[in-house]
Design a protein around this motif. Structure first.
Motif, PDB file in Angstrom:
ATOM      1  N   ASN A 139       0.358  34.232  -3.823  1.00  0.00           N
ATOM      2  CA  ASN A 139       0.721  33.272  -2.781  1.00  0.00           C
ATOM      3  C   ASN A 139       2.103  32.656  -2.917  1.00  0.00           C
ATOM      4  N   CYS A 140       2.606  32.542  -4.104  1.00  0.00           N
ATOM      5  CA  CYS A 140       3.759  31.680  -4.328  1.00  0.00           C
ATOM      6  C   CYS A 140       4.997  32.428  -4.809  1.00  0.00           C
ATOM      7  N   ALA A 141       4.801  33.587  -5.432  1.00  0.00           N
ATOM      8  CA  ALA A 141       5.910  34.263  -6.106  1.00  0.00           C
ATOM      9  C   ALA A 141       7.022  34.646  -5.132  1.00  0.00           C
ATOM     10  N   GLY A 155      15.889  27.541  -1.612  1.00  0.00           N
ATOM     11  CA  GLY A 155      15.738  26.153  -2.040  1.00  0.00           C
ATOM     12  C   GLY A 155      14.385  25.892  -2.673  1.00  0.00           C
ATOM     13  N   ALA A 156      13.750  26.959  -3.155  1.00  0.00           N
ATOM     14  CA  ALA A 156      12.434  26.799  -3.788  1.00  0.00           C
ATOM     15  C   ALA A 156      12.648  26.444  -5.258  1.00  0.00           C
ATOM     16  N   PRO A 157      12.151  25.281  -5.659  1.00  0.00           N
ATOM     17  CA  PRO A 157      12.506  24.803  -6.995  1.00  0.00           C
ATOM     18  C   PRO A 157      11.813  25.559  -8.126  1.00  0.00           C
ATOM     19  N   ASN A 158      12.438  25.451  -9.288  1.00  0.00           N
ATOM     20  CA  ASN A 158      11.844  25.906 -10.538  1.00  0.00           C
ATOM     21  C   ASN A 158      10.605  25.047 -10.791  1.00  0.00           C
ATOM     22  N   LEU A 159       9.483  25.691 -11.049  1.00  0.00           N
ATOM     23  CA  LEU A 159       8.239  24.931 -11.236  1.00  0.00           C
ATOM     24  C   LEU A 159       7.833  24.847 -12.698  1.00  0.00           C
ATOM     25  N   VAL A 160       8.649  25.416 -13.582  1.00  0.00           N
ATOM     26  CA  VAL A 160       8.223  25.453 -14.990  1.00  0.00           C
ATOM     27  C   VAL A 160       9.262  24.835 -15.929  1.00  0.00           C
ATOM     28  N   GLY A 162       9.680  21.543 -16.197  1.00  0.00           N
ATOM     29  CA  GLY A 162       9.281  20.187 -16.552  1.00  0.00           C
ATOM     30  C   GLY A 162       9.941  19.122 -15.687  1.00  0.00           C
ATOM     31  N   LYS A 163      10.802  19.536 -14.736  1.00  0.00           N
ATOM     32  CA  LYS A 163      11.415  18.554 -13.819  1.00  0.00           C
ATOM     33  C   LYS A 163      10.801  18.751 -12.445  1.00  0.00           C
ATOM     34  N   TRP A 164      10.522  17.648 -11.779  1.00  0.00           N
ATOM     35  CA  TRP A 164       9.831  17.738 -10.499  1.00  0.00           C
ATOM     36  C   TRP A 164      10.526  16.894  -9.457  1.00  0.00           C
ATOM     37  N   LEU A 165      10.643  17.444  -8.245  1.00  0.00           N
ATOM     38  CA  LEU A 165      11.227  16.691  -7.147  1.00  0.00           C
ATOM     39  C   LEU A 165      10.335  15.516  -6.762  1.00  0.00           C
ATOM     40  N   TYR A 166       9.030  15.785  -6.745  1.00  0.00           N
ATOM     41  CA  TYR A 166       8.091  14.803  -6.197  1.00  0.00           C
ATOM     42  C   TYR A 166       7.236  14.155  -7.268  1.00  0.00           C
ATOM     43  N   LYS A 175      -1.139  17.852  -4.942  1.00  0.00           N
ATOM     44  CA  LYS A 175      -0.879  17.396  -3.563  1.00  0.00           C
ATOM     45  C   LYS A 175       0.281  18.185  -2.951  1.00  0.00           C
ATOM     46  N   SER A 176       1.344  18.432  -3.744  1.00  0.00           N
ATOM     47  CA  SER A 176       2.464  19.251  -3.242  1.00  0.00           C
ATOM     48  C   SER A 176       1.947  20.596  -2.767  1.00  0.00           C
ATOM     49  N   ILE A 177       1.038  21.178  -3.535  1.00  0.00           N
ATOM     50  CA  ILE A 177       0.542  22.514  -3.200  1.00  0.00           C
ATOM     51  C   ILE A 177      -0.345  22.468  -1.962  1.00  0.00           C
ATOM     52  N   LEU A 178      -1.282  21.541  -1.924  1.00  0.00           N
ATOM     53  CA  LEU A 178      -2.259  21.538  -0.833  1.00  0.00           C
ATOM     54  C   LEU A 178      -1.668  21.050   0.489  1.00  0.00           C
ATOM     55  N   GLY A 180       1.767  20.595   1.112  1.00  0.00           N
ATOM     56  CA  GLY A 180       3.130  21.035   1.399  1.00  0.00           C
ATOM     57  C   GLY A 180       4.117  19.878   1.263  1.00  0.00           C
ATOM     58  N   ARG A 181       5.396  20.210   1.351  1.00  0.00           N
ATOM     59  CA  ARG A 181       6.449  19.191   1.240  1.00  0.00           C
ATOM     60  C   ARG A 181       7.590  19.599   2.140  1.00  0.00           C
ATOM     61  N   ARG A 182       8.298  18.610   2.634  1.00  0.00           N
ATOM     62  CA  ARG A 182       9.503  18.928   3.386  1.00  0.00           C
ATOM     63  C   ARG A 182      10.580  17.920   3.007  1.00  0.00           C
ATOM     64  N   GLY A 183      11.499  18.362   2.173  1.00  0.00           N
ATOM     65  CA  GLY A 183      12.600  17.494   1.772  1.00  0.00           C
ATOM     66  C   GLY A 183      13.665  17.532   2.851  1.00  0.00           C
ATOM     67  N   THR A 184      14.128  16.363   3.306  1.00  0.00           N
ATOM     68  CA  THR A 184      15.134  16.382   4.362  1.00  0.00           C
ATOM     69  C   THR A 184      16.407  15.684   3.915  1.00  0.00           C
ATOM     70  N   GLY A 269      14.368  21.947   2.732  1.00  0.00           N
ATOM     71  CA  GLY A 269      13.479  22.898   2.070  1.00  0.00           C
ATOM     72  C   GLY A 269      12.053  22.655   2.513  1.00  0.00           C
ATOM     73  N   GLN A 270      11.372  23.728   2.872  1.00  0.00           N
ATOM     74  CA  GLN A 270       9.996  23.528   3.316  1.00  0.00           C
ATOM     75  C   GLN A 270       8.997  24.252   2.429  1.00  0.00           C
ATOM     76  N   MET A 271       8.101  23.487   1.896  1.00  0.00           N
ATOM     77  CA  MET A 271       7.001  24.026   1.108  1.00  0.00           C
ATOM     78  C   MET A 271       5.783  24.033   2.012  1.00  0.00           C
ATOM     79  N   PRO A 272       5.242  25.237   2.322  1.00  0.00           N
ATOM     80  CA  PRO A 272       4.095  25.273   3.239  1.00  0.00           C
ATOM     81  C   PRO A 272       2.862  24.620   2.604  1.00  0.00           C
ATOM     82  N   ALA A 273       1.988  24.107   3.448  1.00  0.00           N
ATOM     83  CA  ALA A 273       0.732  23.526   2.946  1.00  0.00           C
ATOM     84  C   ALA A 273      -0.277  24.647   2.715  1.00  0.00           C
TER      85      ALA A 273
HETATM   86  C1  HEC Z   1       7.812  29.838   1.967  1.00  0.00           C
HETATM   87  C2  HEC Z   1       8.257  29.611   0.616  1.00  0.00           C
HETATM   88  C3  HEC Z   1       7.289  28.945  -0.344  1.00  0.00           C
HETATM   89  C4  HEC Z   1       6.057  29.365  -0.722  1.00  0.00           C
HETATM   90  C5  HEC Z   1       5.297  30.601  -0.276  1.00  0.00           C
HETATM   91  C6  HEC Z   1       5.592  28.403  -1.686  1.00  0.00           C
HETATM   92  N1  HEC Z   1       6.509  27.417  -1.860  1.00  0.00           N
HETATM   93 FE1  HEC Z   1       6.331  25.821  -3.100  1.00  0.00          FE
HETATM   94  N2  HEC Z   1       8.076  25.084  -2.378  1.00  0.00           N
HETATM   95  C7  HEC Z   1       8.934  25.744  -1.520  1.00  0.00           C
HETATM   96  C8  HEC Z   1      10.081  24.901  -1.250  1.00  0.00           C
HETATM   97  C9  HEC Z   1      11.250  25.278  -0.360  1.00  0.00           C
HETATM   98  C10 HEC Z   1       9.883  23.703  -1.984  1.00  0.00           C
HETATM   99  C11 HEC Z   1      10.801  22.503  -2.012  1.00  0.00           C
HETATM  100  C12 HEC Z   1      10.363  21.556  -0.939  1.00  0.00           C
HETATM  101  C13 HEC Z   1      11.345  20.440  -0.777  1.00  0.00           C
HETATM  102  O1  HEC Z   1      12.531  20.664  -1.022  1.00  0.00           O
HETATM  103  O2  HEC Z   1      10.910  19.368  -0.374  1.00  0.00           O
HETATM  104  C14 HEC Z   1       8.617  23.863  -2.678  1.00  0.00           C
HETATM  105  C15 HEC Z   1       8.067  22.890  -3.509  1.00  0.00           C
HETATM  106  C16 HEC Z   1       6.942  23.091  -4.295  1.00  0.00           C
HETATM  107  C17 HEC Z   1       6.418  22.119  -5.226  1.00  0.00           C
HETATM  108  C18 HEC Z   1       6.972  20.745  -5.503  1.00  0.00           C
HETATM  109  C19 HEC Z   1       7.940  20.914  -6.648  1.00  0.00           C
HETATM  110  C20 HEC Z   1       8.489  19.634  -7.190  1.00  0.00           C
HETATM  111  O3  HEC Z   1       9.485  19.760  -7.914  1.00  0.00           O
HETATM  112  O4  HEC Z   1       7.953  18.560  -6.943  1.00  0.00           O
HETATM  113  C21 HEC Z   1       5.344  22.712  -5.839  1.00  0.00           C
HETATM  114  C22 HEC Z   1       4.469  22.115  -6.909  1.00  0.00           C
HETATM  115  C23 HEC Z   1       5.200  24.014  -5.267  1.00  0.00           C
HETATM  116  N3  HEC Z   1       6.180  24.216  -4.321  1.00  0.00           N
HETATM  117  C24 HEC Z   1       4.232  24.916  -5.627  1.00  0.00           C
HETATM  118  C25 HEC Z   1       3.937  26.059  -4.894  1.00  0.00           C
HETATM  119  C26 HEC Z   1       2.774  26.864  -5.107  1.00  0.00           C
HETATM  120  C27 HEC Z   1       1.748  26.648  -6.200  1.00  0.00           C
HETATM  121  C28 HEC Z   1       2.799  27.833  -4.166  1.00  0.00           C
HETATM  122  C29 HEC Z   1       1.761  28.908  -3.914  1.00  0.00           C
HETATM  123  C30 HEC Z   1       0.425  28.456  -3.679  1.00  0.00           C
HETATM  124  C31 HEC Z   1       3.993  27.668  -3.393  1.00  0.00           C
HETATM  125  N4  HEC Z   1       4.661  26.576  -3.853  1.00  0.00           N
HETATM  126  C32 HEC Z   1       4.382  28.490  -2.353  1.00  0.00           C
HETATM  127  C33 HEC Z   1       8.733  26.978  -0.964  1.00  0.00           C
HETATM  128  C34 HEC Z   1       7.575  27.716  -1.063  1.00  0.00           C
END
Ligand code: HEC
Ligand code: HEC
Length: 318
Positions: A139-141, A155-160, A162-166, A175-178, A180-184, A269-273
């Motif tokens: 789902n995420c790779a 703009g998809a952040p490094n998740l490993v 140890g630094k977090w946007l939220y 909560k970020s995963i379920l 989603g997030r939209r940084g503006t 950057g948009q993180m889908p829910a």
């Molecule tokens: C369509 C691309 C996309 C997919 C697919 C995606 N993400 Fe993201 N994710 C993003 C972006 C872009 C952000 C940054 C959002 C922002 O800038 O607000 C993000 C942010 C996050 C964050 C918040 C990181 C932080 O530093 O706080 C987490 C946690 C996360 N993603 C986990 C996941 C997981 C787990 C999955 C799979 C289930 C996933 N993402 C799938 C694009 C994606």
């Protein structure tokens, strides 16, 4: 199955088995008349070959008899004899349900550990972390990279790291995963003008070093325009997902041109829910894997991810 088809199937089975059984028994009992020389008297190939009379070999008789017994026992036990379901009551749907239930029970067991253990304490070899890894890859790779170190192009952040946007506590990450997030980040090009843009960009890049204190114009602009979200010290604000601008990590690249582009044009950057696609337990399993992965501080795979991104079949490869 309708009574007609059931009857038809039963008729065919009885007919076929009946004929086969009759031939089988009949062949055992019939006597072929023989000539004094022990042959049937038929001559083949101008008398070179004469047709002999042999009994069927015993092994063949036993095997065939066993075949009949097996067929009948099978038809009694399992479905096959028209509409008759077999005395065992076995059905393929029932078999499927049983296996699905077993699977669910196994998963339940795997997930159970998440209630006992904190997400950030699950070791990477634990089944729940391995499950999380699989879900992550599915789902995420595509956005965050196969090793979760992020992808600058998206703009998809490094998740490993140890630094977090939220914020990095387990509840916030889940909560970020379920949800989603939209940084503006609004665009500031027009408001700042060319000179202002260069000053602020230089200041942002100098943040965290002594040089920043000498850049009075850039500092003043930053404090009036940017500090509301990124903080006076530029360390960011997890409530808004405004990133820390003082470290070496950049969502969109850290060279002068990229940082200036971020400020001039804005970013979103948009993180889908994932709610609905991942269950809460599954999201927690992914988070557990991310934490476990973070322990190991992996960094080297980024290049490979960027290469995959350039390949034409993006997404399909995952
Ligand atoms: C369509 C691309 C996309 C997919 C697919 C995606 N993400 Fe993201 N994710 C993003 C972006 C872009 C952000 C940054 C959002 C922002 O800038 O607000 C993000 C942010 C996050 C964050 C918040 C990181 C932080 O530093 O706080 C987490 C946690 C996360 N993603 C986990 C996941 C997981 C787990 C999955 C799979 C289930 C996933 N993402 C799938 C694009 C994606
Ligand atoms: C309304 C809040 C807000 C304001 C005001 C704001 N930013 Fe941002 N900024 C953000 C957010 C949120 C992001 C993350 C965008 C994303 O996740 O895609 C961001 C991203 C950035 C980035 C990209 C960081 C990276 O890691 O690539 C830079 C650089 C930046 N901001 C600089 C500035 C500067 C300089 C100003 C003032 C001129 C400013 N921002 C004003 C909210 C803000």
């Amino acid at each position: 199955m309708s009574p007609f088809w059931s009857g038809w199937v039963i008729f065919l089975i009885v007919l076929n088995l009946g004929i086969a059984l009759f031939l089988f028994v009949w062949a055992q009992r019939m006597k072929i008349p023989t000539q004094p020389d022990g042959t049937t008297g038929h001559a083949w190939a101008h008398g070179v070959l004469r047709e002999g009379v042999r009994r069927l070999p015993l092994w063949w008789v036993i095997l065939s008899a066993a075949g009949f017994v097996f067929a009948m026992v099978y038809l009694v036990l399992y479905p096959g004899f028209g509409g008759f379901g077999g005395v065992l009551g076995w059905t393929s749907a029932g078999e499927h349900e049983r296996e699905a239930a077993e699977n669910a029970a196994r998963l339940e067991q795997v997930f159970a550990v998440l209630d006992e253990m904190k997400l950030d304490q699950v070791p990477s070899g634990h089944p729940v972390a391995r499950l999380g890894r699989q879900l992550y890859l599915d789902n995420c790779a595509a956005c965050h990279g196969t090793d979760a170190t992020g992808r600058t192009a998206l703009g998809a952040p490094n998740l490993v790291d140890g630094k977090w946007l939220y914020g990095g506590d387990p509840d916030t990450v889940v909560k970020s995963i379920l949800d989603g997030r939209r940084g503006t980040m609004p665009p500031w090009g027009e408001a700042l003008g060319r000179d202002g843009l260069v000053q602020v960009t230089s200041y942002v890049l100098a943040l965290g070093t002594p040089a920043a204190e000498t850049m009075t114009e850039g500092k003043a602009r930053f404090e009036t325009t940017c500090a509301a979200c990124h903080g006076l010290d530029g360390k960011g604000n997890p409530a808004l997902g405004a990133p820390d601008l003082t470290d070496e990590d950049w969502l969109y690249g850290g060279d002068f041109a990229s940082v200036m582009a971020s400020i001039r044009d804005g970013r979103s950057g948009q993180m889908p829910a994932w709610r609905g696609r991942l269950s809460e337990q599954e999201a927690r399993a992914v988070a557990a894997w991310l934490y476990a992965r973070g322990e190991k501080k992996p960094l080297a795979r980024r290049v490979a991810d960027e290469t995959i991104a350039a390949a034409p079949s993006e997404g399909a490869a995952y």
